[in-house]
Design an enzyme around this catalytic site. Structure first.
Site: not given
Ligand SMILES: Cc1ncc(COP(=O)(O)O)c(C=O)c1O
Length: 380
Positions: A198-199, A236, A323, A149, A178
Site C-alpha cells: 500500500s502506497g 480507468t 482501522c 501491524n 507493513q
Molecule cells: C497489515 C495491513 N494490511 C492491510 C492494510 C490496509 O491497507 P490500506 O489502508 O492501503 O487499505 C493495513 C492498513 O493499516 C495493514 O496494516
C-alpha cells in the site's frame, strides 16, 4: 509535533506530490485511448510498472496497480477462491491478520469455504510447522502477513513458502503492507504467489497500491469492466497515482538503505526507555520484529486515555491499529499473544518513519514519564 503513527499512514514525500501533479496535468489521457495523448499516458504507466518491478526484483507483467492494501488483499483472497473453488474450498490464515484478510475470509466462509486460523505464540508469530500442518488436499490458499501491524513481529514467510512448494495446489499470499521498505523480502526466494502493498504506508498517496501476482496465476477478477490491468482490475487507470507510487517506492527503498540502522537505534532507545518506566510492559518481541513498530501497555490505564494525554503534548500514537482503533478498545493480537485482558486493553503502538529522530524519542520518553507520574498520583 512528534508523529509516531506511521503504520497508520505516512506524510507523502514532496517529490511524490510533485510527480502526481505533473503527471496529472501533462499526461491526463486515458491509457486505453488509441491516440497519442492516451499512448503517452500508457507509456508513463508502463515505465512506473517497470521501475517498481525492478525495485521488487520481479517481472514487469507481475505488477498490478490497485487502490491499496485492502484491495490487494481482497483481490488475492476472493480472486483465488473464485478461480479455484473447483480444486478445493479450504483457506489457512494466521490469527493476527489485518481485517481486510480476516473479514474477506469470513465472508468466504459464509459462502461455504472452510477456514483454519493459526494462533500466534507469545512473540506474535505463527510457527511454519503449524501453518504447513494445517494444509489439506483441498487447501487452495495460505495467507500470512509479513509484518504484523500492531506489534511488528515478523512472520516466517520464507520458511512457510519453502514448505509450501510441496503443496502446488495451494497459493501463498502475503500481506506485505507493513513490511515493504522496512523489512527486506525476496518474493521469488520465499515462493510467494501473491503479495499486497500500500502506497500510503511508505510516503505515497492514499488510494495507491501494488499487487504482485506471480506469472502464470489467473485469478478471477472482482470488478467486471474494460479489462484494464490485464483483467485483474478493470477501471480507468490512475496513471498519476501509479507514477507517484513508483517515486515513493524508490525514495523509501533508498531511505531503507541509508537509514534503517538509525531507525533501529531509535526503536532500541524507545524500548530501553519504556523498560525503565514503572508499570510499562513492552509487547513487541525483542527479536524478529520490524524496526518501525513498538507496542507497549500500561495495565490499568486505558489506551485511549494515554493517546489523548500524549496528544495534549503534540505526540501522536495509536491504540490498536488505525482501522480498528475507533471500533474497539481491546487488541485481539495482544490478547492472543499474552492471554492478558489488562495488557490488551491498554496497548499503545508507536510507529516510526525514516524521518523521526532520536531527539523525538527522548522527548517521547520524558513526556510519557511525566504523564504516568501524574496519572499514578491521581490514582493513589
Ligand atoms: C497489515 C495491513 N494490511 C492491510 C492494510 C490496509 O491497507 P490500506 O489502508 O492501503 O487499505 C493495513 C492498513 O493499516 C495493514 O496494516
Amino acid at each position: 509535533m512528534i508523529y509516531f503513527d506511521n503504520s497508520a499512514t505516512t506524510l507523502p514525500y514532496k517529490e511524490v506530490i510533485d510527480s502526481f501533479t505533473q503527471s496529472s496535468t501533462k499526461f491526463f489521457g486515458n491509457p486505453s485511448s488509441l491516440h497519442g495523448i492516451g499512448a503517452s499516458a500508457e507509456k508513463l504507466m508502463s515505465m512506473a510498472r517497470k521501475q517498481i518491478a525492478s525495485i521488487l526484483k520481479v517481472e514487469e507483467q507481475e505488477i498490478y496497480f490497485t487502490s491499496g492494501g485492502t484491495e490487494g488483499n481482497n483481490i488475492s483472497i476472493k480472486g483465488t477462491a473464485l478461480a479455484f473453488k473447483q480444486r478445493g474450498k479450504h483457506i489457512v490464515i494466521s490469527g493476527v491478520e489485518h481485517a481486510s484478510v480476516k473479514e474477506a475470509c469470513k465472508q468466504l466462509r459464509d459462502e461455504g469455504f472452510e477456514l483454519t486460523i493459526i494462533p500466534v505464540g507469545p512473540e506474535g508469530r505463527v510457527s511454519a510447522e503449524d501453518v504447513v500442518g494445517a494444509l489439506r488436499d483441498d487447501t487452495i490458499l495460505v495467507s500470512i502477513m509479513h509484518v504484523n501491524n500492531e506489534v511488528g513481529s515478523i512472520q516466517p514467510i520464507e520458511e512457510i513458502g519453502t514448505e509450501l512448494k510441496r503443496f502446488p495446489k495451494a497459493l501463498f499470499h502475503v500481506d506485505n503492507v507493513q513490511g515493504i521498505t522496512k523489512v527486506p523480502l525476496d518474493f521469488k526466494k520465499a515462493g510467494i504467489d501473491l503479495c499486497s502493498m500500500s502506497g500510503h504506508k511508505f510516503h505515497g498517496l492514499k488510494g495507491t497500491g501494488i499487487l504482485y501476482i506471480r506469472e502464470g496465476i489467473a485469478l478471477s477478477p472482482l470488478f467486471s469492466g474494460g479489462s484494464q490491468e490485464r483483467r485483474v482490475r478493470s477501471g480507468t487507470e490512475n496513471v498519476a497515482g501509479a507514477v507517484s507510487l513508483a517515486k515513493a517506492l524508490r525514495l523509501s527503498t533508498e531511505r531503507m538503505a541509508s537509514d534503517l540502522a538509525k531507525m533501529s537505534q531509535i526503536q532500541q532507545y524507545l524500548r530501553e526507555g519504556l523498560n525503565r518506566l514503572e508499570g510499562v510492559v513492552v509487547n513487541t518481541p525483542a527479536h524478529l520484529a520490524a524496526p518501525h513498530i513498538l507496542n507497549f501497555s500500561v495495565p490499568g490505564v486505558k489506551s485511549e486515555v494515554l493517546v489523548h494525554a500524549l496528544e495534549e503534548k503534540e505526540i501522536y500514537v495509536s491504540t490498536t491499529s488505525a482501522c480498528s482503533s475507533k471500533k474497539k478498545a481491546v487488541s485481539d493480537t495482544i490478547l492472543m499473544m499474552t492471554g492478558d485482558e489488562a495488557l490488551a486493553a491498554s496497548s499503545i503502538r508507536v510507529s516510526l518513519s525514516y524521518d523521526n529522530t532520536i531527539q523525538q524519542a527522548e522527548t517521547f520518553i520524558r513526556s510519557l514519564k511525566d504523564i504516568l507520574e501524574k496519572l499514578q498520583e491521581v490514582m493513589r
